[in-house]
Design a protein around this motif. Structure first.
Motif, PDB file in Angstrom:
ATOM      1  N   GLY A  60       0.786  -1.227   0.000  1.00  0.00           N
ATOM      2  CA  GLY A  60       0.000   0.000   0.000  1.00  0.00           C
ATOM      3  C   GLY A  60       0.817   1.276   0.000  1.00  0.00           C
ATOM      4  O   GLY A  60       0.305   2.344   0.336  1.00  0.00           O
ATOM      5  N   LYS A  61       2.088   1.187  -0.413  1.00  0.00           N
ATOM      6  CA  LYS A  61       2.946   2.383  -0.408  1.00  0.00           C
ATOM      7  C   LYS A  61       2.434   3.435  -1.392  1.00  0.00           C
ATOM      8  O   LYS A  61       2.298   4.615  -1.053  1.00  0.00           O
ATOM      9  CB  LYS A  61       4.390   1.989  -0.762  1.00  0.00           C
ATOM     10  N   SER A  62       2.170   3.020  -2.621  1.00  0.00           N
ATOM     11  CA  SER A  62       1.760   3.981  -3.663  1.00  0.00           C
ATOM     12  C   SER A  62       0.420   4.628  -3.328  1.00  0.00           C
ATOM     13  O   SER A  62       0.237   5.835  -3.527  1.00  0.00           O
ATOM     14  CB  SER A  62       1.681   3.280  -5.026  1.00  0.00           C
ATOM     15  N   THR A  63      -0.514   3.841  -2.802  1.00  0.00           N
ATOM     16  CA  THR A  63      -1.820   4.392  -2.426  1.00  0.00           C
ATOM     17  C   THR A  63      -1.664   5.417  -1.311  1.00  0.00           C
ATOM     18  O   THR A  63      -2.282   6.490  -1.342  1.00  0.00           O
ATOM     19  CB  THR A  63      -2.758   3.262  -1.970  1.00  0.00           C
ATOM     20  N   LEU A  64      -0.830   5.093  -0.343  1.00  0.00           N
ATOM     21  CA  LEU A  64      -0.592   6.031   0.756  1.00  0.00           C
ATOM     22  C   LEU A  64       0.007   7.336   0.239  1.00  0.00           C
ATOM     23  O   LEU A  64      -0.403   8.435   0.643  1.00  0.00           O
ATOM     24  CB  LEU A  64       0.335   5.387   1.791  1.00  0.00           C
ATOM     25  N   VAL A 119       7.215  11.313  -8.668  1.00  0.00           N
ATOM     26  CA  VAL A 119       7.924  10.713  -9.803  1.00  0.00           C
ATOM     27  C   VAL A 119       7.951   9.203  -9.603  1.00  0.00           C
ATOM     28  O   VAL A 119       8.625   8.693  -8.701  1.00  0.00           O
ATOM     29  CB  VAL A 119       9.365  11.254  -9.923  1.00  0.00           C
ATOM     30  N   SER A 120       7.194   8.481 -10.427  1.00  0.00           N
ATOM     31  CA  SER A 120       7.265   7.030 -10.388  1.00  0.00           C
ATOM     32  C   SER A 120       8.439   6.595 -11.261  1.00  0.00           C
ATOM     33  O   SER A 120       8.776   7.254 -12.246  1.00  0.00           O
ATOM     34  CB  SER A 120       5.961   6.432 -10.920  1.00  0.00           C
ATOM     35  N   VAL A 121       9.083   5.490 -10.868  1.00  0.00           N
ATOM     36  CA  VAL A 121      10.283   5.046 -11.586  1.00  0.00           C
ATOM     37  C   VAL A 121       9.998   3.707 -12.266  1.00  0.00           C
ATOM     38  O   VAL A 121      10.247   2.646 -11.683  1.00  0.00           O
ATOM     39  CB  VAL A 121      11.488   4.916 -10.635  1.00  0.00           C
ATOM     40  N   PRO A 122       9.460   3.723 -13.476  1.00  0.00           N
ATOM     41  CA  PRO A 122       9.275   2.459 -14.206  1.00  0.00           C
ATOM     42  C   PRO A 122      10.620   1.811 -14.493  1.00  0.00           C
ATOM     43  O   PRO A 122      11.646   2.493 -14.616  1.00  0.00           O
ATOM     44  CB  PRO A 122       8.587   2.889 -15.509  1.00  0.00           C
ATOM     45  N   ILE A 171      11.279   8.588  -0.476  1.00  0.00           N
ATOM     46  CA  ILE A 171      11.583   7.441  -1.334  1.00  0.00           C
ATOM     47  C   ILE A 171      10.726   6.260  -0.892  1.00  0.00           C
ATOM     48  O   ILE A 171      10.743   5.873   0.278  1.00  0.00           O
ATOM     49  CB  ILE A 171      13.077   7.069  -1.249  1.00  0.00           C
ATOM     50  N   ALA A 172       9.967   5.691  -1.838  1.00  0.00           N
ATOM     51  CA  ALA A 172       9.194   4.474  -1.584  1.00  0.00           C
ATOM     52  C   ALA A 172       9.820   3.345  -2.380  1.00  0.00           C
ATOM     53  O   ALA A 172      10.031   3.467  -3.588  1.00  0.00           O
ATOM     54  CB  ALA A 172       7.733   4.668  -1.977  1.00  0.00           C
ATOM     55  N   SER A 173      10.122   2.233  -1.700  1.00  0.00           N
ATOM     56  CA  SER A 173      10.826   1.142  -2.368  1.00  0.00           C
ATOM     57  C   SER A 173      10.468  -0.180  -1.715  1.00  0.00           C
ATOM     58  O   SER A 173      10.136  -0.244  -0.532  1.00  0.00           O
ATOM     59  CB  SER A 173      12.342   1.375  -2.282  1.00  0.00           C
ATOM     60  N   SER A 174      10.548  -1.239  -2.511  1.00  0.00           N
ATOM     61  CA  SER A 174      10.365  -2.584  -1.959  1.00  0.00           C
ATOM     62  C   SER A 174      11.705  -3.224  -1.631  1.00  0.00           C
ATOM     63  O   SER A 174      11.745  -4.371  -1.183  1.00  0.00           O
ATOM     64  CB  SER A 174       9.594  -3.465  -2.949  1.00  0.00           C
ATOM     65  N   GLN A 175      12.794  -2.502  -1.866  1.00  0.00           N
ATOM     66  CA  GLN A 175      14.130  -2.975  -1.510  1.00  0.00           C
ATOM     67  C   GLN A 175      14.895  -1.851  -0.826  1.00  0.00           C
ATOM     68  O   GLN A 175      14.623  -0.672  -1.056  1.00  0.00           O
ATOM     69  CB  GLN A 175      14.905  -3.418  -2.754  1.00  0.00           C
ATOM     70  N   LEU A 180      10.199  16.124  -3.160  1.00  0.00           N
ATOM     71  CA  LEU A 180      10.292  15.172  -4.269  1.00  0.00           C
ATOM     72  C   LEU A 180       9.902  13.792  -3.771  1.00  0.00           C
ATOM     73  O   LEU A 180      10.468  13.284  -2.789  1.00  0.00           O
ATOM     74  CB  LEU A 180      11.716  15.145  -4.823  1.00  0.00           C
ATOM     75  N   ILE A 181       8.961  13.164  -4.457  1.00  0.00           N
ATOM     76  CA  ILE A 181       8.480  11.843  -4.061  1.00  0.00           C
ATOM     77  C   ILE A 181       8.864  10.848  -5.153  1.00  0.00           C
ATOM     78  O   ILE A 181       8.402  10.942  -6.294  1.00  0.00           O
ATOM     79  CB  ILE A 181       6.948  11.850  -3.880  1.00  0.00           C
ATOM     80  N   PHE A 182       9.732   9.901  -4.807  1.00  0.00           N
ATOM     81  CA  PHE A 182      10.179   8.883  -5.770  1.00  0.00           C
ATOM     82  C   PHE A 182       9.554   7.542  -5.403  1.00  0.00           C
ATOM     83  O   PHE A 182       9.881   6.950  -4.367  1.00  0.00           O
ATOM     84  CB  PHE A 182      11.707   8.769  -5.759  1.00  0.00           C
ATOM     85  N   ASP A 183       8.661   7.060  -6.225  1.00  0.00           N
ATOM     86  CA  ASP A 183       7.998   5.778  -5.993  1.00  0.00           C
ATOM     87  C   ASP A 183       8.665   4.692  -6.842  1.00  0.00           C
ATOM     88  O   ASP A 183       9.262   4.970  -7.877  1.00  0.00           O
ATOM     89  CB  ASP A 183       6.513   5.905  -6.355  1.00  0.00           C
TER      90      ASP A 183
END
Length: 871
Positions: free
Chosen positions: A39-43, A59-62, A154-158, A122-125
């Motif tokens: 739920g990181k992105s939703t938050l 800024v999402s990072v594909p 910074i939102a990250s799964s790692q 700055l929000i980096f997802d």
């Protein structure tokens, strides 16, 4: 965890988390780190919509754009779209004439952002997609030179490969982890409503919370599945569920190498694991390093608190992995579990060893592991574990394996299942148990079953010969020690128990050693060696792990020591802990002692109803065996409490119920006899009853007979209590000086150290009389003894409100309330209950009170109020 939750536009709004994320405005960097689907992105989306003094750029990072040029171009465009003053040409000017290094680019970006006319966040997802070294260097340089007006989220799964140590040490990094992101019960209920499934009960929500561990995606899929099945699949929802399995396969396993994928499947057989466990199971090396790498990737692998290097898998993920292993490589499951069982045996983790041995499918291995575990549990006193595992075994298997049968019989005896123990002993006579061991077990059963009626049969001395196994010799010494204790032969009991303790310490039988300690403490206490007993008890208690069953025996002895020293608050707190620990496998001495002392303390603390319930509960427990002497202890305490409360009718009822009137009429206490605890305790109970009825003459005659019997025994501790009662009754016929002389004779005979709390409790009026003589100036009492029993210095003064001149200027209203409780003799726990505040808060208030009154402890605080104005 309770959380503030709202809903909007068909979504759950996690207010508490949004408030936490708002703290990111106070630090340079916020790290939102959790596995996929948390739920990181939703938050972040919801937070972007909240008003803030910072302009927020998301800024999402594909994965395809995680290249320095594309990333910087996308970031520059996003900032320029928000700020017309932003210099979009900064990269070209920086590169003019030469290629800029990543560090220069990061520093240049920081400089361009510093020139903005507003504050920026700055929000980096999906930051986990940034793996290119140059881009990571750019981000590191940006953070190193980050302007005061800029914040980064910074939102990250790692775990991002960035130098964050300095920010952490300087407390300039806000870390929001997967624990914080887990759904609560309230959020599950809110989401269920939004899904149109109606109201979900708290119990069902808690079940789903337990299954999913609050993982957001898991919760959503589970609720949808429950809705489709009318809520009937909640408890059956697991990692095999198709949507969950597909998610794990695609999002978690697919990006991993085959080696890592197999590693996850194999190690999912563990409930918990570390590098060494994985190496042993997989017959490889380097697992610890691989675990660190996987942990950084947040593949639903959770560290275990307070166990560095140990991990477990999230429940649904583990179930998914085990299911995949059973499909893809079922032939490896038995082998891997067998290796895991042997590993946990070496770590002395029997529960894990047994589970893996059972799952291996190798029944011979399982029986071998079970035999080893039962032998260890027998040594440590984990009786209930033995019964739990062996109760599922067929009788034919148990009777064919002495390794299992011996600990089973011991466990049945200790848990008072005497008929079952006798059955297996009869069956074992066929030869599956070694003769000396069988003989010892039969004697143990007789001792526990018959108690004071037990007699040692001929030939028992052979079990003390040097060639007999050390644990059998030690057990025979304990049997002898307890046998002599029951007959008040304290010197012999103490000698046998001390010898047993020495042998048991050598052989590692911790529980039986603690049993010997309990016998030693009882011997010393009854022999009037209170000071010596106290030292030994304190030492043994302090060196024992509270998780060990041996702790129950040693803590029981410690309760007695604390009670005798009049440390009633500490004694009650330890009793409360013990009350939840004593069980069917605990020594009857321990059970009776804990219940009776706690009941006595509660009655003194003005909780008569609970005190009475405890004695009734103990009476029920004692009906399970031949425990006449413990029953007599309960009866004495019931009559004592009723006497102190002035409840004559209750005393009459108790006397009739226990036939005290009949025994008295039959002359049960007319002639002194060889000491018997049942006879003595009932006699003292009868004395209380007679005194309440005004029959002082008959009470004196009973006390005289008891005293004569006790003086001919080694039970000096009990003799002191009877003599103290005699002194109280005779005092009404003596003047003050004669009372003083009688008391001095008593002190000279027994020693002041042996006049403990039990004497004051079981000889009502003795304490008031002693300290009354002191207040009259007729008797000198050591100052330390005065402090220990300060409550008797003014027994006629109940706890009162503190006067304004004395204390109001020193203490707050809450402190005054707590201090009044202290003066009533309430323990810390009781004060917490009475005032409705936490125990830790109570202790904090007491510390402040002591400081303000310039005293060091409870006793000094009580003494101080006696010498200050009280209204």
């Amino acid at each position: 965890m309770d959380r503030h939750v709202s809903t909007s536009h068909g979504e759950v709004i996690r207010e508490d988390l949004l408030n936490l994320l708002a703290q990111s405005e106070n630090v340079p960097l916020t790290l939102l780190l959790a596995p996929p689907g948390s739920g990181k992105s939703t938050l972040l989306k919801h937070w972007q919509q909240r008003p803030s003094r910072y302009a927020k750029i998301y800024v999402s990072v594909p994965l395809r754009e995680a290249h320095p040029d594309r990333f910087l171009h996308r970031l520059t465009e996003a900032v320029a779209a928000r700020f017309s003053t932003f210099d979009q040409a900064w990269p070209e000017r920086l590169n003019k004439g030469m290629a800029s290094s990543p560090l220069a680019l990061g520093e240049g970006l920081a400089g361009a952002l510093e020139r903005l006319d507003e504050q920026l966040c700055l929000i980096f997802d999906d930051f986990q997609h940034i793996t290119v070294a140059d881009l990571l260097l750019i981000m590191a340089a940006l953070l190193e030179h980050l302007p005061q007006s800029v914040r980064v989220v910074i939102a990250s799964s790692q775990q991002p490969d960035l130098p964050l140590s300095r920010l952490r040490l300087e407390n300039r990094l806000l870390h929001i982890d997967e624990q914080a992101l887990r759904f609560s019960v309230q959020e599950i209920k809110a989401l269920n409503l939004l899904l149109g499934a109606g109201v979900i009960e708290d119990e069902a929500a808690c079940t789903l919370l337990n299954i999913t561990e609050g993982w957001v995606t898991g919760v959503k899929v589970a609720l949808q599945s429950c809705a489709r099945q009318s809520g009937r699949t909640a408890v059956r929802f697991n990692g095999d569920q198709p949507q969950i399995a597909e998610y794990f396969a695609q999002v978690v396993l697919r990006p991993l190498s085959p080696v890592c994928r197999d590693f996850l499947m194999y190690t999912a057989l563990f409930e918990r694991f570390n590098g060494e466990a994985c190496d042993q199971m997989l017959q490889r090396s380097g697992s610890a390093l691989l675990l660190e790498q996987l942990a950084e990737q947040h593949v639903f692998m959770l560290p275990i608190d307070q166990h560095p290097g140990w991990f477990r898998y999230q429940r649904l993920f583990r179930e998914f992995l085990i299911h995949r292993l059973a499909i893809e490589q079922p032939e490896r499951i038995g082998l891997l579990n067998g290796r895991a069982a042997r590993y946990f045996l070496t770590r002395d983790d029997p529960e894990q060893a047994l589970r893996h041995a059972q799952d291996s499918g190798d029944h011979a291995l399982f029986r071998d592991v079970l035999a080893i575990c039962c032998a260890r549990w027998a040594c440590t006193g984990h009786v209930l574990r033995i019964l739990e595992w062996l109760s599922a075994m067929p009788d034919e298997e148990l009777l064919q394996d002495g390794r299992l049968l011996v600990p089973l019989i011991d466990a049945l005896i200790l848990s008072r299942r005497f008929h079952q123990a006798g059955y297996y002993l009869d069956q074992a006579a066929q030869g599956e148990i070694e003769p000396d061991c069988l003989h010892c077990q039969k004697l143990t059963l007789q001792l526990f079953q018959l108690d004071r009626e037990f007699e040692l049969e001929a030939g028992w001395q052979a079990l003390l010969e040097p060639q007999v196994a050390i644990e059998i010799r030690a057990r025979m010494l304990i049997i002898n020690a307890y046998h002599h204790l029951l007959r008040a032969r304290l010197a012999a009991s103490l000698r046998f128990a001390s010898q047993a303790k020495e042998l048991l310490a050598q052989s590692g039988w911790l529980f039986l050693e603690s049993y010997a300690d309990l016998i030693i403490a009882l011997c010393q206490r009854n022999a009037g060696q209170v000071s010596q007993a106290r030292k030994v008890v304190c030492t043994d208690f302090q060196r024992t792990d509270s998780a060990s069953p041996a702790w129950v025996n040693r803590a029981t002895a410690m309760v007695v020591a604390l009670h005798e020293q009049n440390q009633l608050g500490a004694a009650q707190e330890l009793c409360e802990k013990l009350l939840s620990r004593v069980n069917a496998s605990s020594a009857t001495e321990a059970i009776a002692t804990v219940y009776i002392i706690l009941s006595r303390l509660l009655h003194r603390g003005h909780y008569p109803e609970r005190a009475s319930r405890l004695l009734d509960q103990l009476s029920g427990i004692l009906q399970l065996g031949n425990y006449a002497r413990f029953v007599a202890q309960v009866i004495q305490e019931q009559l004592r409490q009723a006497f102190l409360s002035g409840r004559v009718q209750l005393m009459d009822d108790l006397a009739r119920r226990h036939r005290l009137d009949e025994l008295l009429a039959e002359g049960y206490w007319e002639v002194a006899q060889k000491y018997d605890e049942y006879w003595e305790r009932l006699g003292l109970a009868t004395v209380y009853w007679l005194l309440a009825k005004g029959a002082h003459g008959r009470a004196l005659r009973v006390l005289g007979v008891l005293a004569k019997s006790l003086r001919q025994s080694e039970m000096r501790g009990r003799a002191l209590i009877v003599d103290a009662n005699l002194l109280v009754l005779n005092a009404q016929h003596l003047d003050k000086n004669a009372q003083r002389e009688a008391l001095l004779r008593l002190v000279e005979e027994y020693g002041v150290a042996n006049i403990t709390r039990s004497v004051f409790d079981e000889a009502p009026g003795f304490g008031e009389g002693v300290f009354g003589l002191m207040r009259s100036g007729i008797l000198d009492i050591p100052e330390r003894y005065q402090q220990l029993y300060a409550e008797f210095l003014a027994p006629d003064q109940p706890a009162q409100r503190l006067s304004a001149p004395g204390f109001a200027s020193l203490l707050t209203d809450k402190e005054v309330e707590i201090f009044e409780c202290l003066l009533k003799g309430l323990s810390n726990t009781q004060i917490s209950t009475h005032t409705g505040i936490a125990l830790t808060t109570t202790k904090w208030h007491l510390k402040n009170i002591y400081s303000k009154l310039n005293v060091a402890n409870r006793t000094e605080a009580i003494l101080s109020v006696r010498t200050r104005p009280i209204s």
